[in-house]
Design an enzyme around this catalytic site. Structure first.
Site, PDB file in Angstrom:
ATOM      1  N   SER A 592      -5.780 -16.682 -18.494  1.00 60.99           N
ATOM      2  CA  SER A 592      -6.849 -16.327 -19.420  1.00 60.99           C
ATOM      3  C   SER A 592      -6.269 -16.134 -20.821  1.00 60.99           C
ATOM      4  O   SER A 592      -5.720 -17.072 -21.392  1.00 60.99           O
ATOM      5  CB  SER A 592      -7.601 -15.088 -18.916  1.00 60.99           C
ATOM      6  OG  SER A 592      -8.808 -14.890 -19.621  1.00 60.99           O
ATOM      7  N   ASP A 667     -15.735 -22.316 -14.095  1.00 59.52           N
ATOM      8  CA  ASP A 667     -15.399 -21.081 -14.814  1.00 59.52           C
ATOM      9  C   ASP A 667     -16.506 -20.796 -15.834  1.00 59.52           C
ATOM     10  O   ASP A 667     -16.622 -21.487 -16.846  1.00 59.52           O
ATOM     11  CB  ASP A 667     -14.051 -21.261 -15.520  1.00 59.52           C
ATOM     12  CG  ASP A 667     -13.477 -19.966 -16.067  1.00 59.52           C
ATOM     13  OD1 ASP A 667     -14.272 -19.057 -16.370  1.00 59.52           O
ATOM     14  OD2 ASP A 667     -12.246 -19.863 -16.194  1.00 59.52           O
ATOM     15  N   HIS A 699     -13.418 -18.142 -12.887  1.00 58.07           N
ATOM     16  CA  HIS A 699     -12.266 -17.699 -13.669  1.00 58.07           C
ATOM     17  C   HIS A 699     -11.160 -17.106 -12.791  1.00 58.07           C
ATOM     18  O   HIS A 699      -9.995 -17.123 -13.164  1.00 58.07           O
ATOM     19  CB  HIS A 699     -12.728 -16.677 -14.705  1.00 58.07           C
ATOM     20  CG  HIS A 699     -11.750 -16.416 -15.801  1.00 58.07           C
ATOM     21  ND1 HIS A 699     -11.240 -17.401 -16.604  1.00 58.07           N
ATOM     22  CD2 HIS A 699     -11.179 -15.255 -16.244  1.00 58.07           C
ATOM     23  CE1 HIS A 699     -10.403 -16.867 -17.493  1.00 58.07           C
ATOM     24  NE2 HIS A 699     -10.357 -15.581 -17.290  1.00 58.07           N
TER      25      HIS A 699
END
Length: 722
Positions: A592, A667, A699
């Site tokens: 991320s 995602d 995600h």
């Protein structure tokens, strides 16, 4: 195969030549190192007891057990699913204010990170009567304070269920997917303001306040869900990217008795957020936190429940941004507790009901990290803080006037607390890098430990066979003079005369912390596994991370990825000069925000890093959501260079080392668009790289064998390229 012998077989297969038991990706992500925890721990308010949700594996049932705070003795099992035919597993539960009824959420179906629909059951504890409320799933079912009604949301509309008459009233009628939402947050509020339920009952149960989201003008994001069908399904939802149109929000009050609606006039604000909304202890006073789009100016409003007239009782400004918390707490007289970073560190403040400051309760060059509550009888505040160092957490009590501070925890590590309703006792949760999570009963008056509830001794014993190295904490000083918290894991058979490859792991996002003195996460075990393969693992929290004061955290304002990347590169240079490190073999990993960082490091630090792995990275902040991105960067229209100067897409031609790019195709948070554009930039620059797309994964990239396949892939990439 005799499956009873399987653990022994695995043990023999994973012993190394030295006798050290080897960690495997399979053992990590199949739960071998899972701690025993107290799930869904609730402290009751009417009695000196707490409730815990337990799972009986043998009976395949869940049950809610009640315990006495003073003795830890189980006083009752409130409900056990095995006693109710066809009742599913309990996912979560809430008591009514009289603690005579329970709302039980079952068969939860996730929507986004925090939201879900569920089947809700109503359970009368004294009568032992269980009722399935509806034959359809609903969201955020919530008791009224008098326990007579339940408010909930279904398909973007707000409803009230009357328990006695078993009738349902519909409050709003204009809810429509991707257009209007009543009482539930839109995607970006849920993700970035971290709440789902956008309605609240007044203290007298006569009114419901709710936020209405008009997201009709918000741009849509679509993604294919491939599934098993012949044609993929297109999933479309509203997602405001940086600089784009947000939902128009409005605040409403519904009178449950008269059925009247009132709208709070917020016309003096433009392009704003309602970051929090809750009724005060005064049944006729509603509070709301109004935040401007730049998020550097916040008004705390008190609103009259009858006329909807409003007044500003507190204003908070910040040169960077104002942090939003759940710490606003009202006392019986409607004076209130508030936390703020206005003196440079997050501290507790006490205001009267008009918003006049009565006292700054805590002070010092350290951060309050949790507010636990206030014992009004003794005017004592309970909180968690970093007073023993930013990587540690301690539990304290202090007088409302800022006097008589007492430490309620004495072990160095991460201490948390759940207090009994009368504040006589607390369950302390403790862990450190060397101690698995323990739960103990403690007395507030003496701060003494009375009894161990769970110490994860079985896990500690099982880990002895692995003979694992310890995580060493230190402060790394860069050549520029920046002092950064760090930890290092060396192989257990470390030999200072050898030269080791180094694998750096980090996240680095604003206000985050990876260097913390607490027990292992699953990813920590992966790091320990890599140390068994001969790698030194290092983690560094650079500038922009949290719990060291506002100045350290907010230095990255308007230029995400500048100082954070600089610090990782500078840290790698320092580490590369250690006599036992091979400076030509340094790699970096992140997920991320950490993937954004790892991508930038392999590009801007191409002479330092040999390889990088980026999972679900943001590669251009223009692609990310408005609330998060603009909090730190303002809009792309206002700050184009801040977006461009640190976007890895713009530096793809610098790639020299080995780069692995990973993303889930579904995602909803960091869209796969980020990785596709990164791939496109690398292709245009004629750069070779490796990539992996996980179909229909969000995600978190998990489910079935996914995590095992993912971490084996990353492990193999490290072995082949570092």
């Amino acid at each position: 195969m005799n499956y009873k012998l399987l653990p022994l077989v695995l043990f023999l297969l994973t012993l190394s030549v030295s006798g050290q038991q080897k960690i495997t990706v399979e053992s990590i992500y199949r739960g071998m190192f899972r701690t025993q925890d107290m799930d869904e721990l609730h402290s009751l308010k009417k009695t000196n007891q707490y409730a815990v949700l337990n799972y009986n594996q043998a009976a395949q049932s869940t049950h809610i057990d009640l315990f006495d705070f003073a003795t830890l003795q189980k006083t009752a099992t409130i409900i056990d699913t095995k006693d109710h035919k066809d009742m599913p597993t309990i996912d979560s539960y809430t008591f009514d204010s009289n603690e005579k009824m329970l709302l039980l959420a079952c068969n939860s179906s996730p929507i986004y990170r925090r939201s879900s629909t569920a089947d809700y059951y109503l359970y009368d504890i004294s009568k032992k009567e269980l009722t399935l409320l509806f034959d359809f799933q609903i969201q955020e079912a919530t008791f009224s304070p008098d326990g007579a009604k339940i408010a909930f949301v279904r398909e973007n509309n707000l409803y009230v269920y009357d328990i006695a008459s078993k009738t349902t009233s519909q409050i709003t009628t204009d809810g429509k997917k991707n257009v209007i939402i009543n009482g539930i947050c839109d995607w970006v509020y849920e993700e970035e303001f971290e709440f789902v339920r956008a309605f609240d009952w007044s203290a007298d149960s006569k009114k419901i306040a709710y936020i209405r989201f008009d997201e009709s003008q918000v741009p849509e994001f679509s993604m294919n869900i491939f599934g098993q069908q012949l044609y993929p399904v297109n999933q479309t939802f509203k997602y405001p990217k940086a600089g784009e149109k947000n939902s128009e929000v409005s605040l409403h009050i519904f009178d449950v008795v008269s059925k009247d609606f009132k709208t709070v006039d917020l016309s003096n604000y433009s392009d704003f957020y309602i970051a929090r909304m809750q009724w005060t202890n005064d049944a006729n006073v509603l509070s709301a936190q109004i935040l401007n789009r730049h998020q550097d100016n916040l008004d705390l409003l008190f609103i009259d429940g009858n006329s909807a007239a409003k007044k500003v009782v507190l204003n908070e400004k910040d040169k960077a941004y104002v942090g939003i918390t759940n710490n606003l707490t009202f006392l019986k007289d409607n004076s209130f507790i508030w936390t703020s970073e206005k003196d440079g560190f997050n501290h507790i403040y006490y205001y009267d009901k008009t918003g006049k400051l009565k006292n700054q309760v805590t002070k010092g060059n350290w951060e309050v990290t949790a507010f636990y509550g206030l014992d009004e009888k003794n005017n004592t505040v309970f909180y968690q803080s970093t007073e023993n160092g930013s990587i540690n957490r301690g539990v304290y009590k202090i007088g409302l006037k800022g006097n008589n501070k007492v430490a309620l925890s004495n072990q160095l590590g991460t201490n948390e607390a759940t207090f009994s309703p009368n504040f006589d006792y607390y369950i302390r949760t403790f862990s450190s890098a060397s101690q698995p999570t323990t739960y103990t009963l403690n007395e507030v008056k003496s701060a003494k430990e009375l009894k161990v509830i769970e110490n994860n001794a079985a896990l500690s014993n099982s880990l002895k066979g692995f003979n694992l190295p310890t995580k060493e904490f230190f402060v790394l000083k860069t050549e520029k003079g920046n002092e950064l918290n760090a930890w290092i894991i060396k192989p257990k058979d470390f030999d200072a005369s050898r030269k080791y490859p180094v694998f750096m792991t980090q996240y680095s996002g604003p206000g985050s912390q990876q260097v913390a003195n607490k027990w292992n996460s699953l990813d920590d075990y992966w790091c320990l596994m890599l140390s068994q393969e001969g790698y030194i693992i290092v983690c560094v929290d650079g500038r922009g991370t949290g719990y060291k004061g506002a100045e350290f955290k907010k230095v990255t304002q308007l230029q995400l990825g500048k100082y954070e990347v600089e610090d990782q590169i500078d840290a790698a240079k320092v580490i590369g000069n250690y006599p036992y490190v091979d400076k030509s073999r340094i790699g970096i990993f992140g997920w991320s925000y950490g993937g954004f960082m790892a991508s930038n490091c392999i590009l801007k630090g191409n002479d330092i890093f040999k390889m990088a792995i980026a999972v679900a990275p943001v590669t251009n902040w223009r692609f990310y959501d408005s609330v998060y991105t603009e909090r730190y960067m303002h809009t792309p229209q206002e700050n184009a260079s801040g977006y461009d100067d640190n976007s890895p897409i713009n530096f793809a031609n610098r790639l020299k080392g080995k780069y692995l790019l990973i993303h889930g195709s579904a995602d909803d948070n960091v869209h796969v668009q980020n990785s596709m554009e990164m791939m496109n930039a690398l292709i245009k620059s004629n750069k070779q790289f490796d990539s992996q797309i996980y179909p229909d994964c969000n995600h978190g990239i998990y489910g079935g064998m996914t995590r095992i396949q993912l971490f084996n892939k990353m492990t193999n990439f490290i072995k082949e390229n570092l």
